[in-house]
Design a protein around this motif. Sequence first.
Motif, PDB file in Angstrom:
ATOM      1  N   THR A   6       0.852  -1.196   0.000  1.00  0.00           N
ATOM      2  CA  THR A   6       0.000   0.000   0.000  1.00  0.00           C
ATOM      3  C   THR A   6       0.885   1.241   0.000  1.00  0.00           C
ATOM      4  N   CYS A   7       0.500   2.214  -0.832  1.00  0.00           N
ATOM      5  CA  CYS A   7       1.283   3.449  -0.914  1.00  0.00           C
ATOM      6  C   CYS A   7       0.395   4.575  -1.425  1.00  0.00           C
ATOM      7  N   TYR A   8       0.933   5.782  -1.403  1.00  0.00           N
ATOM      8  CA  TYR A   8       0.256   6.887  -2.079  1.00  0.00           C
ATOM      9  C   TYR A   8       0.561   6.753  -3.568  1.00  0.00           C
ATOM     10  N   PRO A   9      -0.477   6.592  -4.377  1.00  0.00           N
ATOM     11  CA  PRO A   9      -0.229   6.237  -5.770  1.00  0.00           C
ATOM     12  C   PRO A   9       0.079   7.401  -6.710  1.00  0.00           C
ATOM     13  N   LEU A  87       2.088 -11.365   3.504  1.00  0.00           N
ATOM     14  CA  LEU A  87       2.597 -10.202   4.244  1.00  0.00           C
ATOM     15  C   LEU A  87       2.070  -8.917   3.603  1.00  0.00           C
ATOM     16  N   LEU A  88       1.919  -7.894   4.411  1.00  0.00           N
ATOM     17  CA  LEU A  88       1.473  -6.603   3.898  1.00  0.00           C
ATOM     18  C   LEU A  88       2.554  -5.564   4.198  1.00  0.00           C
ATOM     19  N   HIS A  89       2.977  -4.834   3.172  1.00  0.00           N
ATOM     20  CA  HIS A  89       4.029  -3.831   3.341  1.00  0.00           C
ATOM     21  C   HIS A  89       3.433  -2.462   3.037  1.00  0.00           C
ATOM     22  N   VAL A  90       3.344  -1.618   4.060  1.00  0.00           N
ATOM     23  CA  VAL A  90       2.740  -0.298   3.843  1.00  0.00           C
ATOM     24  C   VAL A  90       3.814   0.776   3.851  1.00  0.00           C
ATOM     25  N   HIS A  91       3.671   1.729   2.945  1.00  0.00           N
ATOM     26  CA  HIS A  91       4.634   2.814   2.806  1.00  0.00           C
ATOM     27  C   HIS A  91       3.980   4.125   3.209  1.00  0.00           C
ATOM     28  N   TYR A  92       4.648   4.829   4.134  1.00  0.00           N
ATOM     29  CA  TYR A  92       4.185   6.085   4.715  1.00  0.00           C
ATOM     30  C   TYR A  92       3.193   5.734   5.827  1.00  0.00           C
ATOM     31  N   ALA A  93       3.563   6.114   7.039  1.00  0.00           N
ATOM     32  CA  ALA A  93       2.816   5.659   8.217  1.00  0.00           C
ATOM     33  C   ALA A  93       1.372   6.168   8.255  1.00  0.00           C
ATOM     34  N   VAL A  94       1.158   7.393   7.766  1.00  0.00           N
ATOM     35  CA  VAL A  94      -0.176   8.016   7.905  1.00  0.00           C
ATOM     36  C   VAL A  94      -0.990   7.841   6.637  1.00  0.00           C
ATOM     37  N   PRO A  95      -2.129   7.216   6.637  1.00  0.00           N
ATOM     38  CA  PRO A  95      -2.730   6.416   7.692  1.00  0.00           C
ATOM     39  C   PRO A  95      -2.474   4.927   7.465  1.00  0.00           C
ATOM     40  N   HIS A  96      -1.561   4.610   6.525  1.00  0.00           N
ATOM     41  CA  HIS A  96      -1.487   3.225   6.047  1.00  0.00           C
ATOM     42  C   HIS A  96      -1.150   2.218   7.146  1.00  0.00           C
ATOM     43  N   ALA A  97      -0.248   2.628   8.074  1.00  0.00           N
ATOM     44  CA  ALA A  97       0.141   1.672   9.113  1.00  0.00           C
ATOM     45  C   ALA A  97      -1.045   1.381  10.032  1.00  0.00           C
ATOM     46  N   ALA A  98      -1.814   2.432  10.342  1.00  0.00           N
ATOM     47  CA  ALA A  98      -2.966   2.229  11.236  1.00  0.00           C
ATOM     48  C   ALA A  98      -4.011   1.337  10.569  1.00  0.00           C
ATOM     49  N   SER A 133      -3.055  15.678  15.789  1.00  0.00           N
ATOM     50  CA  SER A 133      -4.208  14.903  15.329  1.00  0.00           C
ATOM     51  C   SER A 133      -3.799  13.516  14.817  1.00  0.00           C
ATOM     52  N   PHE A 134      -2.495  13.314  14.582  1.00  0.00           N
ATOM     53  CA  PHE A 134      -2.026  12.006  14.105  1.00  0.00           C
ATOM     54  C   PHE A 134      -1.028  11.318  15.045  1.00  0.00           C
ATOM     55  N   ALA A 135      -0.279  12.116  15.812  1.00  0.00           N
ATOM     56  CA  ALA A 135       0.900  11.583  16.520  1.00  0.00           C
ATOM     57  C   ALA A 135       0.647  10.310  17.343  1.00  0.00           C
ATOM     58  N   PRO A 136      -0.407  10.262  18.187  1.00  0.00           N
ATOM     59  CA  PRO A 136      -0.563   9.042  18.993  1.00  0.00           C
ATOM     60  C   PRO A 136      -0.814   7.800  18.129  1.00  0.00           C
ATOM     61  N   VAL A 137      -1.537   7.991  17.019  1.00  0.00           N
ATOM     62  CA  VAL A 137      -1.842   6.854  16.138  1.00  0.00           C
ATOM     63  C   VAL A 137      -0.575   6.398  15.413  1.00  0.00           C
ATOM     64  N   VAL A 138       0.257   7.375  15.017  1.00  0.00           N
ATOM     65  CA  VAL A 138       1.510   7.036  14.326  1.00  0.00           C
ATOM     66  C   VAL A 138       2.389   6.201  15.255  1.00  0.00           C
ATOM     67  N   ALA A 139       2.561   6.666  16.512  1.00  0.00           N
ATOM     68  CA  ALA A 139       3.412   5.929  17.462  1.00  0.00           C
ATOM     69  C   ALA A 139       2.846   4.535  17.697  1.00  0.00           C
ATOM     70  N   TYR A 140       1.537   4.457  17.902  1.00  0.00           N
ATOM     71  CA  TYR A 140       0.914   3.152  18.179  1.00  0.00           C
ATOM     72  C   TYR A 140       1.116   2.202  17.008  1.00  0.00           C
ATOM     73  N   SER A 141       0.870   2.688  15.800  1.00  0.00           N
ATOM     74  CA  SER A 141       0.941   1.754  14.669  1.00  0.00           C
ATOM     75  C   SER A 141       2.388   1.373  14.317  1.00  0.00           C
ATOM     76  N   ILE A 142       3.348   2.250  14.625  1.00  0.00           N
ATOM     77  CA  ILE A 142       4.757   1.843  14.449  1.00  0.00           C
ATOM     78  C   ILE A 142       5.087   0.751  15.466  1.00  0.00           C
ATOM     79  N   ASN A 143       4.665   0.962  16.708  1.00  0.00           N
ATOM     80  CA  ASN A 143       4.965  -0.034  17.750  1.00  0.00           C
ATOM     81  C   ASN A 143       4.270  -1.369  17.487  1.00  0.00           C
ATOM     82  N   GLU A 144       3.115  -1.305  16.863  1.00  0.00           N
ATOM     83  CA  GLU A 144       2.344  -2.528  16.597  1.00  0.00           C
ATOM     84  C   GLU A 144       2.773  -3.253  15.333  1.00  0.00           C
ATOM     85  N   SER A 145       3.525  -2.592  14.465  1.00  0.00           N
ATOM     86  CA  SER A 145       3.935  -3.252  13.209  1.00  0.00           C
ATOM     87  C   SER A 145       4.874  -4.422  13.530  1.00  0.00           C
TER      88      SER A 145
END
Length: 383
Positions: A6-9, A87-98, A133-145
Amino acid sequence: MKIGITCYPVYGGSGVVATELGKALAARGHQIHFIAYSMPFRLGHVTENIYYHEVSVNTYPLFEYPPYSLALTSTMVDTVKYEKLDLLHVHYAVPHAASAVLARQILEKEGLCLPIVTTLHGTDITIVGQDPSFAPVVAYSINESDGVTAVSDYLRKETFDRFPIDNEIEVIPNFIDTERFHRLDKEHFRRALCPNGEKVLVHVSNFRPVKRATEVVEVFHRLKQEGLSVTLLLVGDGPDRAPAEHLARQLGVYGDIRFLGKQDPIEEILSIADVFLIPSGSESFGLAALEAMACGVPVVSSDIGGLPELNIDGETGFLCPLGDVDALTEATRRLVTDEALHARLAENARARAVDTFDLEHIIPHYEAYYEHVLERRMAQIGC
Ligand code: GMT
């Protein structure tokens, strides 16, 4: 392996890296499923081993902001289930990792295992991801990856400095196809643009303020004032294009600059370049500079972010303090006036692209990392 990407196309370096990675993995026999809201622009025609799954977002009068992240999650879930992705590989944390973390939770409830790899690219950490508006979700989804990669040592460090991260981060630098990006014989093109043998300065960006494109115009103006025979090609489009045009008019150099807008294939323009300027205020890697280096173009850049990991001062180009137009001008002047220096740095730039950043060196890192992540996930939850 069957890998979802997944990426920004449509914009930006992260989409380019994700797409080129998918193409390279497909060429090595993996089955690649792009999951995005439109066909990635660098994909070209869909070839063997490459599939595309479009995310469509349902609009409803209630939705002032249609929930793209949820639509993406649902498409991820369906694609993993029906295509049996490994496996799923997401590029750019917002919002793809979440979205991916949520998809993994849904699939786990159905007894399916979905390891997630998140690649951090830059502004998802340094600018966009910093927004409250994004920071807590970014940290959570990085830690959860299950796996996290960053495109430079600088970005890895920034991520740890800026977020409460307790996950590991692997550095896998960006890469380039040096067989596609090399210096082409474009003498006719060069003669058409520079009938008097002018040296060609090039800047390629999305003209966001962070790229500081107006400084490139200032450098050009100073060199013209000194009587040097130079021309400037500004490639790309974005919010700072109009200010750059305005400045060029004010300084009286508009007629000597070509504003080319978005261009593809970029290697044709880089093939007539003598110097590539990238004075960015924030740059986690600088893919545009790597493309130039692969085409044998010395780079004059700022000394921030991941740029010093790519552009070696005095070897492949010059590093200048951020915002120091005098230093940028001096570095560019040296390259357009000293032929021996230019030839040496041009050769080194190409060699560094080939020896260190060619996709043949970097893609195996990703493959090994996927294997590692899969094994670890299997050991953790026995899936
Ligand atoms: O912010 C951008 O310029 C676009 C952004 C992206 O993610 O699309 O680019 C970032 O990722 C590129 C690919 O990894 C890097 O080469 C760029 O340096 C990085 N941009 C910034 O850090 C500003």
